[in-house]
Motif scaffolding. Structure first.
Motif, PDB file in Angstrom:
ATOM      1  N   LYS A 172       0.848  -1.183   0.000  1.00 51.29           N
ATOM      2  CA  LYS A 172       0.000   0.000   0.000  1.00 51.29           C
ATOM      3  C   LYS A 172       0.891   1.243   0.000  1.00 51.29           C
ATOM      4  N   ILE A 173       0.685   2.096  -0.995  1.00 55.92           N
ATOM      5  CA  ILE A 173       1.516   3.289  -1.168  1.00 55.92           C
ATOM      6  C   ILE A 173       0.620   4.523  -1.113  1.00 55.92           C
ATOM      7  N   LEU A 174       1.012   5.496  -0.311  1.00 55.20           N
ATOM      8  CA  LEU A 174       0.341   6.797  -0.307  1.00 55.20           C
ATOM      9  C   LEU A 174       1.184   7.775  -1.112  1.00 55.20           C
ATOM     10  N   ASP A 175       0.590   8.324  -2.170  1.00 53.60           N
ATOM     11  CA  ASP A 175       1.261   9.355  -2.968  1.00 53.60           C
ATOM     12  C   ASP A 175       0.578  10.677  -2.632  1.00 53.60           C
ATOM     13  N   LEU A 176       1.184  11.415  -1.722  1.00 49.76           N
ATOM     14  CA  LEU A 176       0.597  12.664  -1.248  1.00 49.76           C
ATOM     15  C   LEU A 176       0.979  13.807  -2.189  1.00 49.76           C
ATOM     16  N   ALA A 177       0.082  14.775  -2.327  1.00 46.06           N
ATOM     17  CA  ALA A 177       0.248  15.860  -3.298  1.00 46.06           C
ATOM     18  C   ALA A 177       0.425  15.271  -4.694  1.00 46.06           C
ATOM     19  N   ALA A 178      -0.365  14.259  -4.985  1.00 43.74           N
ATOM     20  CA  ALA A 178      -0.218  13.492  -6.222  1.00 43.74           C
ATOM     21  C   ALA A 178      -0.709  14.256  -7.442  1.00 43.74           C
ATOM     22  N   GLY A 179      -1.488  15.312  -7.247  1.00 43.86           N
ATOM     23  CA  GLY A 179      -1.989  16.062  -8.382  1.00 43.86           C
ATOM     24  C   GLY A 179      -2.849  15.197  -9.277  1.00 43.86           C
ATOM     25  N   THR A 180      -2.469  15.100 -10.540  1.00 46.59           N
ATOM     26  CA  THR A 180      -3.228  14.304 -11.507  1.00 46.59           C
ATOM     27  C   THR A 180      -2.799  12.836 -11.523  1.00 46.59           C
ATOM     28  N   ALA A 181      -1.925  12.455 -10.600  1.00 44.62           N
ATOM     29  CA  ALA A 181      -1.461  11.064 -10.420  1.00 44.62           C
ATOM     30  C   ALA A 181      -0.429  10.616 -11.445  1.00 44.62           C
ATOM     31  N   THR A 182       0.189  11.557 -12.127  1.00 51.52           N
ATOM     32  CA  THR A 182       1.312  11.183 -12.992  1.00 51.52           C
ATOM     33  C   THR A 182       2.391  10.493 -12.175  1.00 51.52           C
ATOM     34  N   SER A 183       2.650  11.007 -10.977  1.00 51.25           N
ATOM     35  CA  SER A 183       3.680  10.431 -10.107  1.00 51.25           C
ATOM     36  C   SER A 183       3.275   9.077  -9.550  1.00 51.25           C
ATOM     37  N   SER A 184       1.976   8.765  -9.553  1.00 50.18           N
ATOM     38  CA  SER A 184       1.480   7.509  -8.974  1.00 50.18           C
ATOM     39  C   SER A 184       1.602   6.329  -9.924  1.00 50.18           C
ATOM     40  N   GLN A 185       1.705   6.607 -11.213  1.00 47.44           N
ATOM     41  CA  GLN A 185       1.639   5.533 -12.206  1.00 47.44           C
ATOM     42  C   GLN A 185       2.730   4.468 -12.042  1.00 47.44           C
ATOM     43  N   PRO A 186       3.988   4.829 -11.775  1.00 44.00           N
ATOM     44  CA  PRO A 186       5.006   3.779 -11.628  1.00 44.00           C
ATOM     45  C   PRO A 186       4.712   2.811 -10.484  1.00 44.00           C
ATOM     46  N   PHE A 187       4.088   3.305  -9.412  1.00 46.56           N
ATOM     47  CA  PHE A 187       3.772   2.433  -8.282  1.00 46.56           C
ATOM     48  C   PHE A 187       2.667   1.449  -8.662  1.00 46.56           C
ATOM     49  N   ALA A 188       1.661   1.949  -9.371  1.00 42.01           N
ATOM     50  CA  ALA A 188       0.584   1.071  -9.830  1.00 42.01           C
ATOM     51  C   ALA A 188       1.107   0.032 -10.818  1.00 42.01           C
ATOM     52  N   GLN A 189       1.994   0.456 -11.700  1.00 39.79           N
ATOM     53  CA  GLN A 189       2.555  -0.468 -12.682  1.00 39.79           C
ATOM     54  C   GLN A 189       3.408  -1.552 -12.041  1.00 39.79           C
TER      55      GLN A 189
END
Length: 231
Positions: A54-71
């Motif tokens: 489980k990863i929290l991406d804070l201040a993720a905005g549009t989630a561009t920064s979140s994509q590598p974790f999901a992948q």
């Protein structure tokens, strides 16, 4: 809001990001001269997300920064206090669990996440130390934090050139691709007033994190800070 202050009003900062949400990722690529993508890769490497974590991406905005974790197979929660950013992100990634939240009062239980991360967002929180404590609270024992933030270039001559770019060149560049260039005047000034690498590391330690360390990227323009929550 066009002037930076460490005494930030959350509704003003949120409104500023609402205004730039549609073209935020493009603008970041332009004003960072393409470095933003490299920085995101380094964040992903440091977080080292694994399947089922489980990863929290804070201040993720549009989630561009979140994509590598999901992948990587992790369950990632993109969290931001800008509803405009979250709306744009949800349009682009409708399957992701976007969550509205204040970094100083996160809407999650204690010991929830294996890793927490925030990239280029900690500067915009009204109470930095409260945010660091909240990140600590929602991280499980043995978990980790990764913070990617603008910092202080380590070489004096380059530092001078960098500050000149921030204050003189960045707003005109932003004006060519962004609907609210004043937002980038604020961002430039917030970068200039932000604590340097050792100062931020000390604040992480004060918030309870252990084994705190940092690594400079692009000559110290950006620094990756890391820490762990003891078992």
């Amino acid at each position: 809001m066009t002037r930076a202050s460490l005494d930030k009003q959350p509704h003003e900062v949120a409104s500023m990001f609402d205004d730039v949400a549609e073209r935020y990722d493009l603008t970041n690529d332009v004003i960072s001269l393409g470095q933003a993508r490299l920085w995101r890769k380094e964040v992903a490497r440091a977080v080292d997300a694994r399947p089922a974590q489980k990863i929290l991406d804070l201040a993720a905005g549009t989630a561009t920064s979140s994509q590598p974790f999901a992948q990587a197979g992790a369950y990632v929660v993109p969290c931001d206090f800008s509803l405009g950013m979250l709306r744009v992100g949800k349009q682009r990634h409708p399957w992701m669990p976007f969550t509205a939240g204040d970094a100083t009062k996160l809407p999650f239980k204690d010991d929830t996440f294996d890793a927490v991360t925030i990239s280029f967002g900690l500067r915009n929180v009204q109470d930095t130390d409260a945010a660091l404590r909240e990140l600590f609270r929602v991280t499980r024992p043995g978990g980790r934090v990764v913070i990617c933030e603008f910092s202080e270039p380590t070489w004096g001559p380059f530092r001078t050139v960098y500050i000149e770019y921030l204050m003189r060149a960045l707003p005109p560049v932003a004006r060519t691709v962004c609907s609210n260039p004043d937002a980038y005047v604020y961002l430039a000034e917030s970068i200039r007033s932000w604590p340097n690498q050792p100062q931020l590391a000390a604040r992480l330690s004060d918030a309870g994190w252990s084994k705190v360390a940092y690594r400079n990227l692009t000559g110290g323009v950006v620094a990756l800070h890391r820490g762990f929550k003891k078992d």
